[in-house]
Design an enzyme around this catalytic site. Structure first.
Site: not given
Ligand SMILES: [Fe+2]
Ligand SMILES: [Fe+2]
Length: 250
Positions: A8, A68, A172
Site C-alpha cells: 500500500d 478505499h 500495512h
Molecule cells: Fe491500505
Molecule cells: Fe485497505
C-alpha cells in the site's frame, strides 16, 4: 519471471519513496513486472488519475485497489484504464475490472484484486466464491486485501497450487510468514510504502485522540520514518519458486 509487488503506497510520503527506490530496485533485481497496491496513494484515501499517472511514471505496470476504491470521485473514469484493477468481488454493476492481463517481452501475467469481508464495511460478494469461478491457465498474481490474518490464510489454502502468488495487503504491517505453498508465493501482508511514524500511515496524534476520546478528529497523513515495502517473487511456468521481503528505510 520476476515480479515485484509493492505494498500500500500511502500519500505523498509513499509516492516519494517509490520515486526514490523503484527505478534502481527494478534494475538491480531485473524485475519483469511491477505491481503496487495504491488505494491510499491520494492523501491516504483513494487514488486520482493524476496520481496514477505519477505512479506509472516510476515504473509500476499495474495498480490494485481495495476498500478505499471509491474514496475519490475522480477514480471512476480511471477505472477504464486496463492497468487499474479494483476488487473482483464488488457486486455486478460496479465500474472497472477485477482481473487484468499484462504482457511484456513475450511474458504474460494476470493480476487479480480480492477484498476480504471480515471487518470491512462494504457490500461485497464472497471472495472465495468469486475467485473459484476464475481459470488460472497463465501465471496469476492475486492481491488479497483483507483485515484479518484468518481470512487471508484461509484464502492461501483455498488457492494454493492454483495461483502463482497470493499477496496480502491492507493491514500495512509486513508479516514474517512469506513462503511457497504448492507453487504459490504467499505473505499475509507485504507492508506499507509510506510513513511508519504513524498509525498505519495516519498522524499518530489524530488516531490516539480518536482512541482516547472518540472525538472524530481530521484524518492527516503522517510524514516521518518512511519505508518502501513489498515482496519479490519468481515464477517458472505458473509456479512460484522463491519469495523474499523488501523493507527499505529512507
Ligand atoms: Fe491500505
Ligand atoms: Fe485497505
Amino acid at each position: 519471471m520476476k515480479i515485484l509487488f509493492i505494498g500500500d503506497i500511502f500519500g505523498k510520503a509513499g509516492r516519494d519513496a517509490l520515486k526514490k527506490v523503484l527505478p534502481e530496485l527494478m534494475k538491480k533485481e531485473k524485475t519483469d513486472f511491477v505491481f503496487a497496491n495504491a488505494e491510499n496513494a491520494a492523501g491516504g484515501k483513494g487514488i486520482t488519475p493524476e496520481i496514477a499517472k505519477e505512479i506509472f511514471s516510476y515504473g509500476v505496470d499495474g495498480i490494485t485497489l481495495g476498500d478505499h476504491v471509491f474514496d475519490r470521485k475522480e477514480v471512476v473514469p480511471l477505472l477504464e484504464d486496463k492497468r487499474i484493477v479494483r476488487p473482483l468481488n464488488l457486486p455486478p454493476g460496479n465500474p472497472g475490472r477485477g482481473v487484468s492481463f499484462f504482457e511484456k517481452n513475450e511474458l504474460r501475467v494476470a493480476l487479480v484484486s480480492l477484498l476480504g469481508r471480515t471487518f470491512i464495511d462494504r457490500v461485497l460478494d464472497c471472495p472465495f466464491q468469486v475467485i473459484s469461478k476464475q481459470e488460472f491457465d497463465i501465471p496469476t498474481v492475486v492481491d488479497m486485501h483483507a483485515e484479518t490474518t484468518s481470512e487471508k490464510i484461509a484464502m492461501k489454502w483455498f488457492l494454493a497450487g492454483k495461483v502463482s502468488a497470493l499477496i496480502g495487503t491492507h493491514t500495512h504491517i509486513q508479516t514474517n510468514d512469506e513462503e511457497i505453498v504448492s507453487g504459490t508465493a504467499y505473505i499475509t501482508d507485504c507492508g506499507m510504502t509510506g510513513p511508519y511514524d504513524s498509525v498505519i500511515g495516519v498522524d499518530k496524534n489524530v488516531i490516539l485522540k480518536r482512541f482516547l476520546t472518540g472525538f472524530p478528529a481530521r484524518f492527516e497523513p503522517a510524514r516521518g520514518d518512511v519505508r518502501f515495502c513489498g515482496v519479490i517473487f519468481e515464477i517458472q511456468g505458473t509456479q512460484a519458486t522463491h519469495i523474499k521481503k523488501i523493507n527499505i528505510k529512507m
